[in-house]
Design a protein around this motif. Sequence first.
Motif, PDB file in Angstrom:
ATOM      1  N   TYR A 367     -47.993 -19.646 -23.559  1.00 13.53           N
ATOM      2  CA  TYR A 367     -47.230 -19.178 -22.504  1.00 13.53           C
ATOM      3  C   TYR A 367     -46.332 -19.959 -21.938  1.00 13.53           C
ATOM      4  CZ  TYR A 367     -46.529 -17.116 -17.874  1.00 13.53           C
ATOM      5  OH  TYR A 367     -45.918 -16.128 -16.762  1.00 13.53           O
ATOM      6  N   GLN A 368     -44.753 -19.664 -21.732  1.00 14.67           N
ATOM      7  CA  GLN A 368     -43.777 -20.403 -21.361  1.00 14.67           C
ATOM      8  C   GLN A 368     -44.012 -21.723 -21.972  1.00 14.67           C
ATOM      9  OE1 GLN A 368     -44.207 -20.389 -16.854  1.00 14.67           O
ATOM     10  NE2 GLN A 368     -43.096 -18.388 -17.017  1.00 14.67           N
ATOM     11  N   GLY A 369     -43.851 -21.684 -23.320  1.00 17.88           N
ATOM     12  CA  GLY A 369     -43.725 -22.814 -24.164  1.00 17.88           C
ATOM     13  C   GLY A 369     -44.945 -23.910 -24.108  1.00 17.88           C
ATOM     14  N   ALA A 370     -45.888 -23.566 -23.810  1.00 12.85           N
ATOM     15  CA  ALA A 370     -47.118 -24.307 -23.680  1.00 12.85           C
ATOM     16  C   ALA A 370     -47.770 -24.583 -24.955  1.00 12.85           C
ATOM     17  CB  ALA A 370     -48.303 -23.567 -22.827  1.00 12.85           C
ATOM     18  N   THR A 371     -48.094 -25.956 -25.128  1.00 12.16           N
ATOM     19  CA  THR A 371     -48.868 -26.356 -26.248  1.00 12.16           C
ATOM     20  C   THR A 371     -50.327 -26.821 -26.132  1.00 12.16           C
ATOM     21  OG1 THR A 371     -47.727 -28.416 -26.478  1.00 12.16           O
ATOM     22  CG2 THR A 371     -46.654 -26.770 -27.558  1.00 12.16           C
TER      23      THR A 371
END
Lengths: 708, 185
Positions: A367-371
């Motif tokens: 979500y929103q670029g999370a890793t």
Amino acid sequence: MNRLALIVVLTAGFATALAAPAHAWQEQGVCPDGSYYAWPTGSTTWHMYDKYNSARNFYSGLDDADVLAAVTGGWDVWANTTTCGSAWTHTYGGTTTQPANGGSSGTNSVEFFESGWIQGFGSVQSTIAITQNVTTTQGSSCWYSSADQYYNGNTFIFTVNGNTGGWNTDLQSITAHENGHWLGLDHSSSTAATMYASYGGGTGDRVLSSDDEAGVCTIYPGTIGPSETNCNNGVDDDGDGQIDCADSDCANSSSCTCVSDGALPCNATISGTNSGGVNTASSFSCVTHQTTGPEGVYTITSPSTGTVTVNMTGLSADLDLFVTTGNGIGCLPGSCIDSSDNGNNSSESVSWTATGGTTYYVVADGYQGATSSFSLASTCPGGGPTTETSCSNGIDDDGDGQIDCSDPDCNGDPACTGGSCEPEAALACDGSLSGNNAGAPTDVDQYNCFSWPSTGPEDVYTIVPGAGPVTVDLTGLSADVDLIVTTDGGGACDPSSCVGSSGEGGTDPERVEFIAQSNTTYYVVVDGYDSATSGYTLSAECAGGGGPTTETSCTDGVDNDADGMLDCVDPDCADDPACASECENAGECGLAAEPESRPECDLWLREDAEDEWAVCSCFCDTNNDCPSGWECIDIGNDDTACWPGENPCLDGDDDDAADDDDASDDDDDGGGGNVRGNCGACSTADSGTSGFALLLLLGAAIPRRRRA
Amino acid sequence: MIRSLILAITVAVGVLAAAPALATSVVLLDLETHLSESTAVVEAVVETKEMLLDERTQRPVTDVAVRVTEVVHGDAPARLTVRQLKGKVGDVELYFAGAGDFVPGARVLLFLTKAEGRWWLTALAQSLFEVSGEGEDALAVRHLDQLHLFFRDPDLGVFPLEGHEEAPAKLSALKARVRATSKGK
């Protein structure tokens, strides 16, 4: 109206009917209620039959991506009409282990045959592709309930770049035409139409004519509108409320596929991370928010139908979890089945009703670029096996993404190694041999291209034809013995990969025809139906010429060149290290009991480690068991062995008085050649009494192996 | 006269409006290949046509019983049954375009292949000729409009066959060509 006027009117009407019918396209049929034969929801979900391994699961001649692109392209031409706006849609439902010819399952399979062609589809030399629609009628209504498509890869070589010669056939031109039949159109009388019976061929018919479009739009009426022109721009191009991959327009766009990182087995837990992954899916059809982070993608295949649950734990960032159908290459975000999008580091869980044998894609997306790294744990219906329970059923039993022999669980399984279906001889191209399967091993009872039980003993032969058509005939039968040809299963036949079969009843002759690839070994199996045994004559004709003319391997136990001489016995192997090393390398023969490459010799002896020559002898009962000029003598311990008597190879004379190095025994026939070649495999000795002493010594030392 | 003309035109328009069935993509076989792919070539009379469910696939199939009046090539029994992978049983109908349509009572010339213990048309509708007329005037014609035709040049490849029109042939001449080809002439 006078007669002349009436005739003029009728003639004009007739001419109009000839020159400009209301439409040239033809429907397949009309239901009792007047509606056209059609798919009930205006769409079809279809599957590719998955039967091979690696990157060419669908058709060995093309990569999966190329096959999918061609077949999908054949659908897309009908889905993306421009002149009228068809409501027709199609969905690729991923791979299936249900073959198109598998019966009434209604799977809607597209299958490439490369073996086991069915005569009911017409001559394998003639039929290129078939579409079979099943129509169900209830009362006055009717609809297509299933359809299957068959492509003849036995004979035809499908390409994706147009016809380039040979047996090449442009695949998408065929799919576009066949898919027109699938969705309910018949041949058009318009010569410009894809549905014109004698279409233009090549790549030109990958686009529809206005007549084709009029046909599909009449059967599946829709409204004209733009499609999602860009599947990765974050814009709702066609204004239908679905953005990019969430729009079904993008279902097969390359930008909407996310490639699998591996398999999530059933009832197992694996570790993974989406860090370092690629963001190919920024939205899924089952959620409204963007998933702009990279994806970790895993396949899962439940062996049976039921509820599958996947839990994702151990998160350090806000990853969400999705499950989608796939296209055999990657997930389809526009075909999202379930999602879990809890906030922050909360665990996620997805659950869905899986169809047994169908591959789904589990996607961990940021979500929103999370890793984050994570653990994925799966639960499949019925607990499910944790190993491949059968190595020949075409099912991924343990759901680890590996089917049958491609699963390491099946290493060493007879179904993968060819069992003991080992060849006993070679069948020469344009040659014949006689045999009898009575007394042969009974190791294989079933072949994948053959519906009858083959519970009798099988004789197995290798054949290595040149590229091209091959015809194998089995004649002279006195019982119901059948004929099967398979590919190489690792030095033996592969019952799960046969290229042709013939199962005539009774004593009728059998014939198998197939197209051979170059430099490929095939296995010709003569197997008894219902335990039958029979003498027979087996012959082969190879249009592409014969196979090897020399022994291609000197250790495989196969007479590769079919000259009657096996491995090291064949002079072709004279210089092969596998044959020479037994007696020429110091020390190897000193106590050797049975060199495998010379099965006719029971005992090999060396005079000493310095002597390059060796004595070869055989156990025996009488002199008749020994080479000419040798005697069967007692070597102690109740054992007897052959020993040279007046063998000219051992007389110590240089018979030919040739100007050679050894001055004795060489080339006794005066031909100036080598003594070993002239004296034969079991009489290769220049030694005398010292060899005999050693023979007696070893006769007492070695294990007893007296001839029965 | 006018009634005759109206009838003729009506029939002609009716023929134009008749919808052909589905299509199958096939290579049009030459006689030599057609024959080499066939177990037998027979002249026969269609006796019955029965639709049933195939035991294995549970799909409709059609069994056509024919009485052989002459074996032109190969060996065939006096009566045999040709199976086709199409048919309608109950509410379920399986289409197979170009499989060939048999009409009970019709005289036919058939190219047949025996495989897996059954007789099949060797190459679908290509292998089914309808016979009409008697003696030297007898004609044989096959209906290929349901087939999507290609031709194959062994040196050049597979190409669509454009503009092919299947003309009736004299039955006696066709059988003579079969016999001659069968003998390798």
